[in-house]
Write a protein that holds these residues in place. Structure first.
Motif, mmCIF file in Angstrom:
data_model
loop_
_atom_site.group_PDB
_atom_site.id
_atom_site.type_symbol
_atom_site.label_atom_id
_atom_site.label_comp_id
_atom_site.label_asym_id
_atom_site.label_seq_id
_atom_site.Cartn_x
_atom_site.Cartn_y
_atom_site.Cartn_z
ATOM 1 N N GLN A 28 0.808 -1.216 0.000
ATOM 2 C CA GLN A 28 0.000 0.000 0.000
ATOM 3 C C GLN A 28 0.843 1.268 0.000
ATOM 4 O OE1 GLN A 28 -2.335 -0.392 3.545
ATOM 5 N NE2 GLN A 28 -3.239 -2.318 2.914
ATOM 6 N N TYR A 29 2.124 1.173 0.274
ATOM 7 C CA TYR A 29 2.940 2.357 0.527
ATOM 8 C C TYR A 29 3.929 2.689 -0.588
ATOM 9 C CZ TYR A 29 1.441 1.277 5.378
ATOM 10 O OH TYR A 29 0.727 0.989 6.505
ATOM 11 N N ALA A 30 3.895 2.012 -1.706
ATOM 12 C CA ALA A 30 4.892 2.183 -2.768
ATOM 13 C C ALA A 30 4.968 3.620 -3.281
ATOM 14 C CB ALA A 30 4.618 1.226 -3.924
ATOM 15 N N ALA A 31 3.827 4.230 -3.564
ATOM 16 C CA ALA A 31 3.825 5.595 -4.109
ATOM 17 C C ALA A 31 4.425 6.580 -3.105
ATOM 18 C CB ALA A 31 2.412 6.008 -4.498
ATOM 19 N N ASP A 32 4.094 6.413 -1.827
ATOM 20 C CA ASP A 32 4.638 7.307 -0.803
ATOM 21 C C ASP A 32 6.140 7.105 -0.636
ATOM 22 O OD1 ASP A 32 2.168 8.483 -0.333
ATOM 23 O OD2 ASP A 32 1.689 7.140 1.323
ATOM 24 N N LEU A 33 6.601 5.864 -0.721
ATOM 25 C CA LEU A 33 8.036 5.605 -0.635
ATOM 26 C C LEU A 33 8.753 6.267 -1.800
ATOM 27 C CD1 LEU A 33 10.504 4.279 0.626
ATOM 28 C CD2 LEU A 33 9.933 2.187 -0.638
ATOM 29 N N GLN A 35 7.798 8.852 -3.480
ATOM 30 C CA GLN A 35 7.767 10.299 -3.246
ATOM 31 C C GLN A 35 8.842 10.707 -2.243
ATOM 32 O OE1 GLN A 35 4.032 11.920 -1.762
ATOM 33 N NE2 GLN A 35 5.042 13.802 -1.110
ATOM 34 N N MET A 36 8.961 9.950 -1.142
ATOM 35 C CA MET A 36 9.977 10.262 -0.130
ATOM 36 C C MET A 36 11.375 10.249 -0.725
ATOM 37 S SD MET A 36 9.177 8.385 3.441
ATOM 38 C CE MET A 36 7.562 8.467 4.163
ATOM 39 N N ILE A 37 11.671 9.215 -1.504
ATOM 40 C CA ILE A 37 13.001 9.088 -2.088
ATOM 41 C C ILE A 37 13.270 10.232 -3.061
ATOM 42 C CG2 ILE A 37 14.450 7.668 -3.595
ATOM 43 C CD1 ILE A 37 13.032 5.196 -2.310
ATOM 44 N N ALA A 38 12.317 10.522 -3.936
ATOM 45 C CA ALA A 38 12.504 11.567 -4.950
ATOM 46 C C ALA A 38 12.673 12.943 -4.306
ATOM 47 C CB ALA A 38 11.322 11.572 -5.916
ATOM 48 N N GLU A 39 11.836 13.271 -3.342
ATOM 49 C CA GLU A 39 11.922 14.591 -2.716
ATOM 50 C C GLU A 39 13.184 14.732 -1.873
ATOM 51 O OE1 GLU A 39 8.388 16.269 -0.954
ATOM 52 O OE2 GLU A 39 7.118 15.357 -2.492
ATOM 53 N N THR A 40 13.564 13.668 -1.184
ATOM 54 C CA THR A 40 14.786 13.716 -0.382
ATOM 55 C C THR A 40 16.006 13.849 -1.294
ATOM 56 O OG1 THR A 40 13.721 12.400 1.346
ATOM 57 C CG2 THR A 40 16.115 12.567 1.428
ATOM 58 N N ALA A 41 16.023 13.142 -2.411
ATOM 59 C CA ALA A 41 17.124 13.258 -3.368
ATOM 60 C C ALA A 41 17.222 14.683 -3.912
ATOM 61 C CB ALA A 41 16.941 12.269 -4.511
ATOM 62 N N ALA A 42 16.077 15.346 -4.039
ATOM 63 C CA ALA A 42 16.035 16.724 -4.543
ATOM 64 C C ALA A 42 16.342 17.756 -3.455
ATOM 65 C CB ALA A 42 14.676 17.007 -5.170
ATOM 66 N N GLY A 43 16.538 17.294 -2.209
ATOM 67 C CA GLY A 43 16.932 18.206 -1.140
ATOM 68 C C GLY A 43 15.834 18.679 -0.217
ATOM 69 N N ALA A 44 14.702 17.970 -0.196
ATOM 70 C CA ALA A 44 13.596 18.356 0.683
ATOM 71 C C ALA A 44 13.010 17.127 1.365
ATOM 72 C CB ALA A 44 12.505 19.060 -0.114
ATOM 73 N N VAL A 75 14.303 6.901 -9.441
ATOM 74 C CA VAL A 75 13.746 5.581 -9.142
ATOM 75 C C VAL A 75 13.194 4.989 -10.439
ATOM 76 C CG1 VAL A 75 11.917 4.345 -7.920
ATOM 77 C CG2 VAL A 75 13.197 6.144 -6.749
ATOM 78 N N GLN A 76 13.639 3.800 -10.751
ATOM 79 C CA GLN A 76 13.170 3.100 -11.945
ATOM 80 C C GLN A 76 11.973 2.210 -11.616
ATOM 81 O OE1 GLN A 76 16.171 0.644 -13.762
ATOM 82 N NE2 GLN A 76 15.071 0.540 -15.683
ATOM 83 N N SER A 77 12.051 1.505 -10.471
ATOM 84 C CA SER A 77 10.939 0.634 -10.085
ATOM 85 C C SER A 77 10.909 0.450 -8.574
ATOM 86 C CB SER A 77 11.046 -0.733 -10.769
ATOM 87 O OG SER A 77 12.192 -1.425 -10.324
ATOM 88 N N VAL A 78 9.704 0.185 -8.075
ATOM 89 C CA VAL A 78 9.476 -0.105 -6.664
ATOM 90 C C VAL A 78 8.677 -1.398 -6.623
ATOM 91 C CG1 VAL A 78 8.430 0.717 -4.523
ATOM 92 C CG2 VAL A 78 9.440 2.365 -6.113
ATOM 93 N N THR A 79 9.291 -2.462 -6.085
ATOM 94 C CA THR A 79 8.672 -3.787 -6.098
ATOM 95 C C THR A 79 8.381 -4.242 -4.671
ATOM 96 O OG1 THR A 79 9.942 -4.309 -8.085
ATOM 97 C CG2 THR A 79 8.945 -6.161 -6.904
ATOM 98 N N PHE A 80 7.124 -4.543 -4.418
ATOM 99 C CA PHE A 80 6.702 -5.008 -3.093
ATOM 100 C C PHE A 80 7.341 -6.352 -2.770
ATOM 101 C CE2 PHE A 80 3.637 -7.403 -0.464
ATOM 102 C CZ PHE A 80 3.608 -6.576 0.656
ATOM 103 N N THR A 105 16.977 -2.359 -0.602
ATOM 104 C CA THR A 105 15.780 -2.804 0.098
ATOM 105 C C THR A 105 15.369 -1.697 1.057
ATOM 106 O OG1 THR A 105 16.483 -5.105 -0.082
ATOM 107 C CG2 THR A 105 14.815 -4.599 1.591
ATOM 108 N N TRP A 106 14.115 -1.291 0.966
ATOM 109 C CA TRP A 106 13.595 -0.203 1.797
ATOM 110 C C TRP A 106 12.427 -0.701 2.636
ATOM 111 C CZ3 TRP A 106 14.803 5.108 1.999
ATOM 112 C CH2 TRP A 106 15.831 5.508 1.146
ATOM 113 N N GLY A 107 12.330 -0.167 3.847
ATOM 114 C CA GLY A 107 11.170 -0.388 4.698
ATOM 115 C C GLY A 107 10.478 0.942 4.910
ATOM 116 N N ILE A 108 9.154 0.910 4.987
ATOM 117 C CA ILE A 108 8.360 2.112 5.241
ATOM 118 C C ILE A 108 7.139 1.700 6.049
ATOM 119 C CG2 ILE A 108 7.219 1.878 2.994
ATOM 120 C CD1 ILE A 108 6.847 4.947 3.000
ATOM 121 N N GLY A 109 6.798 2.504 7.044
ATOM 122 C CA GLY A 109 5.618 2.174 7.835
ATOM 123 C C GLY A 109 5.518 2.945 9.127
#
Length: 123
Positions: A28-33, A35-44, A75-80, A105-109
């Motif tokens: 359920q959290y792939a899109a949010d993960l 987003q977190m990675i992309a925004e953090t990579a961009a400096g926010a 990010v190219q892909s996010v696989t559950f 490997t990432w964890g989010i929750g």
């Protein structure tokens, strides 16, 4: 007639159970993960989805995390991979593959009030 009703009910239950399992297998959290990675990579640090503990940790580590994530490319892909219920809430695990070829490997929750209190990469 009663046999047809029982068979129809059993089929409906089976379909509902299959749909629930398919939803679970997707996470359920792939899109949010992503987003977190992309925004953090961009400096926010994305305050709209990060709970206070995670947001504070992100802000404290932002220069290093931003540079490290940016070096991996988009990010190219996010696989559950799996989901786990913990005392602090659900944690989902994903394999994130970056355009540069790296996979982490990432964890989010640990969601509380609609925001995540945990997000991390493991080796």
């Amino acid at each position: 007639m009663r046999l047809k009703l029982i068979i129809a009910a059993a089929a409906a239950f089976s379909l509902a159970a299959t749909s629930a399992m398919a939803l679970e297998s997707e996470g359920q959290y792939a899109a949010d993960l992503q987003q977190m990675i992309a925004e953090t990579a961009a400096g926010a640090c994305p305050a709209d989805i990060m709970g206070e503990p995670l947001l504070v940790a992100c802000q404290q580590q932002l220069p290093q995390m931003s540079a490290g994530l940016a070096s991996l490319g988009a990010v190219q892909s996010v696989t559950f991979v799996k989901a786990e219920d913990t005392p602090d809430g659900r944690v989902e695990t994903y394999t994130v593959t970056f355009v540069g070829g790296a996979s982490l490997t990432w964890g989010i929750g640990h969601m509380h009030d609609g925001k995540y209190n945990a997000a991390y990469a493991t080796a």
